[in-house]
Design a protein around this motif. Structure first.
Motif, PDB file in Angstrom:
ATOM      1  N   GLU A   1      -8.502   4.868  13.689  1.00 14.14           N
ATOM      2  CA  GLU A   1      -9.647   4.592  12.814  1.00 14.14           C
ATOM      3  C   GLU A   1     -10.869   5.383  13.250  1.00 14.14           C
ATOM      4  O   GLU A   1     -11.610   5.903  12.414  1.00 14.14           O
ATOM      5  CB  GLU A   1      -9.965   3.089  12.800  1.00 14.14           C
ATOM      6  CG  GLU A   1      -8.905   2.234  12.142  1.00 14.14           C
ATOM      7  CD  GLU A   1      -8.650   2.582  10.686  1.00 14.14           C
ATOM      8  OE1 GLU A   1      -9.577   3.046   9.987  1.00 14.14           O
ATOM      9  OE2 GLU A   1      -7.510   2.395  10.239  1.00 14.14           O
TER      10      GLU A   1
ATOM     11  N   ASP B   1       0.828  -1.207   0.000  1.00 14.62           N
ATOM     12  CA  ASP B   1       0.000   0.000   0.000  1.00 14.62           C
ATOM     13  C   ASP B   1       0.862   1.257   0.000  1.00 14.62           C
ATOM     14  O   ASP B   1       0.567   2.221  -0.706  1.00 14.62           O
ATOM     15  CB  ASP B   1      -0.940  -0.016   1.208  1.00 14.62           C
ATOM     16  CG  ASP B   1      -1.927   1.134   1.171  1.00 14.62           C
ATOM     17  OD1 ASP B   1      -2.517   1.380   0.100  1.00 14.62           O
ATOM     18  OD2 ASP B   1      -2.092   1.799   2.214  1.00 14.62           O
TER      19      ASP B   1
ATOM     20  N   GLU C   1      -7.730  -1.017   2.412  1.00 16.77           N
ATOM     21  CA  GLU C   1      -8.505  -0.530   3.553  1.00 16.77           C
ATOM     22  C   GLU C   1      -9.309  -1.660   4.190  1.00 16.77           C
ATOM     23  O   GLU C   1      -9.326  -1.808   5.409  1.00 16.77           O
ATOM     24  CB  GLU C   1      -9.435   0.602   3.114  1.00 16.77           C
ATOM     25  CG  GLU C   1     -10.124   1.293   4.258  1.00 16.77           C
ATOM     26  CD  GLU C   1     -10.902   2.512   3.802  1.00 16.77           C
ATOM     27  OE1 GLU C   1     -11.581   3.100   4.660  1.00 16.77           O
ATOM     28  OE2 GLU C   1     -10.835   2.889   2.621  1.00 16.77           O
TER      29      GLU C   1
ATOM     30  N   SER D   1      -5.886   7.762  -3.500  1.00 16.43           N
ATOM     31  CA  SER D   1      -6.219   7.474  -2.110  1.00 16.43           C
ATOM     32  C   SER D   1      -5.923   6.001  -1.839  1.00 16.43           C
ATOM     33  O   SER D   1      -5.532   5.256  -2.728  1.00 16.43           O
ATOM     34  CB  SER D   1      -7.693   7.781  -1.839  1.00 16.43           C
ATOM     35  OG  SER D   1      -8.509   6.977  -2.660  1.00 16.43           O
ATOM     36  N   GLN D   2      -6.142   5.600  -0.599  1.00 15.20           N
ATOM     37  CA  GLN D   2      -5.878   4.212  -0.238  1.00 15.20           C
ATOM     38  C   GLN D   2      -6.800   3.296  -1.030  1.00 15.20           C
ATOM     39  O   GLN D   2      -7.990   3.563  -1.176  1.00 15.20           O
ATOM     40  CB  GLN D   2      -6.089   3.997   1.259  1.00 15.20           C
ATOM     41  CG  GLN D   2      -5.704   2.610   1.716  1.00 15.20           C
ATOM     42  CD  GLN D   2      -5.836   2.438   3.228  1.00 15.20           C
ATOM     43  OE1 GLN D   2      -6.567   3.196   3.878  1.00 15.20           O
ATOM     44  NE2 GLN D   2      -5.157   1.470   3.765  1.00 15.20           N
TER      45      GLN D   2
ATOM     46  N   TYR E   1      -8.854  -3.370   8.013  1.00 15.15           N
ATOM     47  CA  TYR E   1      -9.903  -3.596   9.021  1.00 15.15           C
ATOM     48  C   TYR E   1      -9.926  -5.048   9.480  1.00 15.15           C
ATOM     49  O   TYR E   1     -10.101  -5.335  10.669  1.00 15.15           O
ATOM     50  CB  TYR E   1     -11.275  -3.197   8.480  1.00 15.15           C
ATOM     51  CG  TYR E   1     -11.477  -1.708   8.353  1.00 15.15           C
ATOM     52  CD1 TYR E   1     -11.223  -0.845   9.413  1.00 15.15           C
ATOM     53  CD2 TYR E   1     -11.937  -1.154   7.167  1.00 15.15           C
ATOM     54  CE1 TYR E   1     -11.407   0.519   9.294  1.00 15.15           C
ATOM     55  CE2 TYR E   1     -12.119   0.212   7.034  1.00 15.15           C
ATOM     56  CZ  TYR E   1     -11.858   1.041   8.105  1.00 15.15           C
ATOM     57  OH  TYR E   1     -12.037   2.397   7.982  1.00 15.15           O
TER      58      TYR E   1
ATOM     59  N   GLN F   1     -10.408   8.918  12.133  1.00 11.91           N
ATOM     60  CA  GLN F   1     -10.680   9.071  10.699  1.00 11.91           C
ATOM     61  C   GLN F   1     -12.178   9.133  10.427  1.00 11.91           C
ATOM     62  O   GLN F   1     -12.621   9.908   9.578  1.00 11.91           O
ATOM     63  CB  GLN F   1     -10.071   7.918   9.906  1.00 11.91           C
ATOM     64  CG  GLN F   1      -8.631   8.116   9.565  1.00 11.91           C
ATOM     65  CD  GLN F   1      -8.132   7.050   8.602  1.00 11.91           C
ATOM     66  OE1 GLN F   1      -8.635   5.929   8.591  1.00 11.91           O
ATOM     67  NE2 GLN F   1      -7.145   7.393   7.821  1.00 11.91           N
TER      68      GLN F   1
END
Length: 141
Positions: free
Chosen positions: A88, A23, A40, A34-35, A44, A91
């Motif tokens: 997280e 990444d 992503e 973006s990611q 998680y 965010q």
């Protein structure tokens, strides 16, 4: 502590580090991107696995978690998971409101790489090989 469970966690840590590297490489090659969604989602999944691992260890070891023979690794893992969860949550909060994004939490993501210390603690032979490599590098340089 089950040997197969420890092996599973070691594999999860190595896969997580590989994901972080992939990444980071993707973001470095495409600064405006973006990611990736897959990164992503995988992040998680790894966070949930680590949170379950910490929760189970806290329930099983209780006080020994904080003062037993593996206290360094336990506190390192706990700190990384708590930092990841806070990051997280931050965010989510900053994405929905006018809350400024903290680059501090982005910096703390680098601490995820410290999970490799957990793998070294699990596999004594790998620890010995790395120690020998570092010692040889010191002698050379």
């Amino acid at each position: 502590e089950s040997g197969s469970f420890e092996m599973f966690l070691g594999l999860v840590v190595v896969l997580n580090v590989a994901l972080i590297i992939a990444d980071t490489d993707h973001r470095a090659s495409q600064p405006d991107a973006s990611q990736a969604v897959w990164a992503e989602a995988a992040g998680y999944v790894f966070l949930v696995i680590y949170a379950i691992d910490i929760s189970v260890r806290l329930l099983i070891y209780r006080r020994e978690f904080f003062c037993g023979p593996n206290v360094f690794i336990n506190l390192l893992d706990l700190g990384i998971v708590v930092t990841d969860v806070i990051g997280e949550l931050w965010q989510l909060i900053s994405a929905s409101d006018d809350v400024p994004s903290f680059s501090f939490f982005r910096l703390l993501r680098l601490f995820r790489l410290l999970r490799l210390l957990h793998v070294l603690a699990l596999f004594k032979e790998l620890h010995m090989m790395l120690h020998g490599l570092v010692s040889a590098m010191k002698a050379i340089f």
